[in-house]
Design a protein around this motif. Sequence first.
Motif, PDB file in Angstrom:
ATOM      1  N   ALA A   1       0.809  -1.221   0.000  1.00 44.56           N
ATOM      2  CA  ALA A   1       0.000   0.000   0.000  1.00 44.56           C
ATOM      3  C   ALA A   1       0.842   1.270   0.000  1.00 44.56           C
ATOM      4  N   GLY A   2       2.171   1.131   0.061  1.00 43.69           N
ATOM      5  CA  GLY A   2       3.039   2.294  -0.066  1.00 43.69           C
ATOM      6  C   GLY A   2       3.534   2.873   1.237  1.00 43.69           C
ATOM      7  N   GLY A   3       3.435   2.143   2.350  1.00 38.10           N
ATOM      8  CA  GLY A   3       3.881   2.692   3.629  1.00 38.10           C
ATOM      9  C   GLY A   3       5.352   3.050   3.631  1.00 38.10           C
ATOM     10  N   LEU A   4       6.198   2.137   3.169  1.00 39.19           N
ATOM     11  CA  LEU A   4       7.637   2.403   3.137  1.00 39.19           C
ATOM     12  C   LEU A   4       7.960   3.498   2.140  1.00 39.19           C
ATOM     13  N   ALA A   5       7.330   3.449   0.966  1.00 33.33           N
ATOM     14  CA  ALA A   5       7.577   4.461  -0.062  1.00 33.33           C
ATOM     15  C   ALA A   5       7.128   5.841   0.389  1.00 33.33           C
TER      16      ALA A   5
ATOM     17  N   GLY B   1      -2.552  -4.080   7.147  1.00 33.09           N
ATOM     18  CA  GLY B   1      -1.853  -4.925   8.096  1.00 33.09           C
ATOM     19  C   GLY B   1      -0.487  -5.367   7.639  1.00 33.09           C
ATOM     20  N   ASN B   2      -0.279  -5.469   6.324  1.00 36.37           N
ATOM     21  CA  ASN B   2       1.008  -5.911   5.795  1.00 36.37           C
ATOM     22  C   ASN B   2       1.969  -4.761   5.512  1.00 36.37           C
ATOM     23  N   ALA B   3       1.525  -3.529   5.735  1.00 35.86           N
ATOM     24  CA  ALA B   3       2.340  -2.367   5.381  1.00 35.86           C
ATOM     25  C   ALA B   3       3.429  -2.095   6.416  1.00 35.86           C
ATOM     26  N   ALA B   4       4.455  -1.401   5.972  1.00 31.77           N
ATOM     27  CA  ALA B   4       5.419  -0.798   6.890  1.00 31.77           C
ATOM     28  C   ALA B   4       4.882   0.578   7.280  1.00 31.77           C
ATOM     29  N   PRO B   5       4.839   0.907   8.560  1.00 36.37           N
ATOM     30  CA  PRO B   5       4.355   2.235   8.946  1.00 36.37           C
ATOM     31  C   PRO B   5       5.187   3.341   8.296  1.00 36.37           C
ATOM     32  N   PRO B   6       4.536   4.321   7.676  1.00 40.00           N
ATOM     33  CA  PRO B   6       5.288   5.384   7.010  1.00 40.00           C
ATOM     34  C   PRO B   6       6.293   6.094   7.914  1.00 40.00           C
ATOM     35  N   ALA B   7       5.964   6.269   9.192  1.00 36.03           N
ATOM     36  CA  ALA B   7       6.883   6.980  10.089  1.00 36.03           C
ATOM     37  C   ALA B   7       8.203   6.239  10.244  1.00 36.03           C
ATOM     38  N   VAL B   8       8.150   4.900  10.231  1.00 34.50           N
ATOM     39  CA  VAL B   8       9.384   4.124  10.308  1.00 34.50           C
ATOM     40  C   VAL B   8      10.152   4.251   9.001  1.00 34.50           C
TER      41      VAL B   8
END
Length: 335
Positions: A13-17, A302-309
């Motif tokens: 979903a683009g959390g890391l990006a 649920g599978n995303a990396a939190p954007p803040a991290v």
Amino acid sequence: MTGLTFVDVCSGAGGLALGLEQAGFSPRLLLDIERHACETLKANRPHWNVLEADLLDFDPVDHPEAYDVDLLAAGLPRVKSSATVTRQSSDAEIRLIQATAYLAHAVQPRALVVENVPTLVEEDSFSPIRDFLHKELEHLGYELTWFVLNASDFGVPQDRRQGILVAVKHQWASAFRPPRPTVHEYVSVGEALAPSMRSRGWPDADRWVAQATSVAPTLVGGSKIHGGPDFGPSGTKARWRRMGVYTKSFGNEPPGPDFRWDPSVGDNGLVRITVDQTAILQGFPEDWQFAGGKTAHYRQVGNAAPPAVGEALGRAVVKALRDPAPSNAGYTSSP
């Protein structure tokens, strides 16, 4: 803006990006195998170059924009803890880790970030894949740093431990340091969800918020093979129920003026949180749109990396690439 560029594989979903964008990076290419994830990325960032493809089949020769980038990022599907994991494992998650190393070999970014579960860093059973990564990357001139972060240390209202590998080319590696916590006090579930819980005039909203003082348990998106949205294992559900939350399904909207919150009466007195609210607990902006129905939506969250991290990791990489320390001040670790 830093002027630095990145390629993101298994983007979800683009959390890391999104976090890397907030750190000043510009994406050259984002890749994911899931149609809904790609639709989510395109809906929120129409200018991003999004490719729906399997990382195992991806050939950068056909996508020259993947070359000459500063960072290769990979928020990979979670590996399964197993005493039988080996370098030759046919497990799909292990093969994606290997494919990421081969892609780094091909495109030679100045830095590589891999995000996964803490057991990838901590468990002896995963030493074969860690050894594989050292073998594949060190001879290319990368120095590897392994560490574990908790998203709650970066303002995410969730107890979410993440295993991280950062590999940086030798001439910049000595300046890299894992990111330090950015908050002194954790953001609670109540604090994070208060505006949405009040949004439809629920009279018990403030009373519920006042007792939801802990961070959320780890959100688990699950796989495309198993069922619909789920709160996770029994221990996780018990933590939610202690906050007065119903755990057998998600709600469709925040509670309205007629709902009375009363955990003493059982399930009928528990509040249902929505999938949109889980995205808040993952740290996504409230205007971030998710493609697909409830199941697809929650799986992406649920599978995303939190954007803040992702932002914290991006800023740590920026500092290393922009302000390298003397070459004798190295910092590496090899579990």
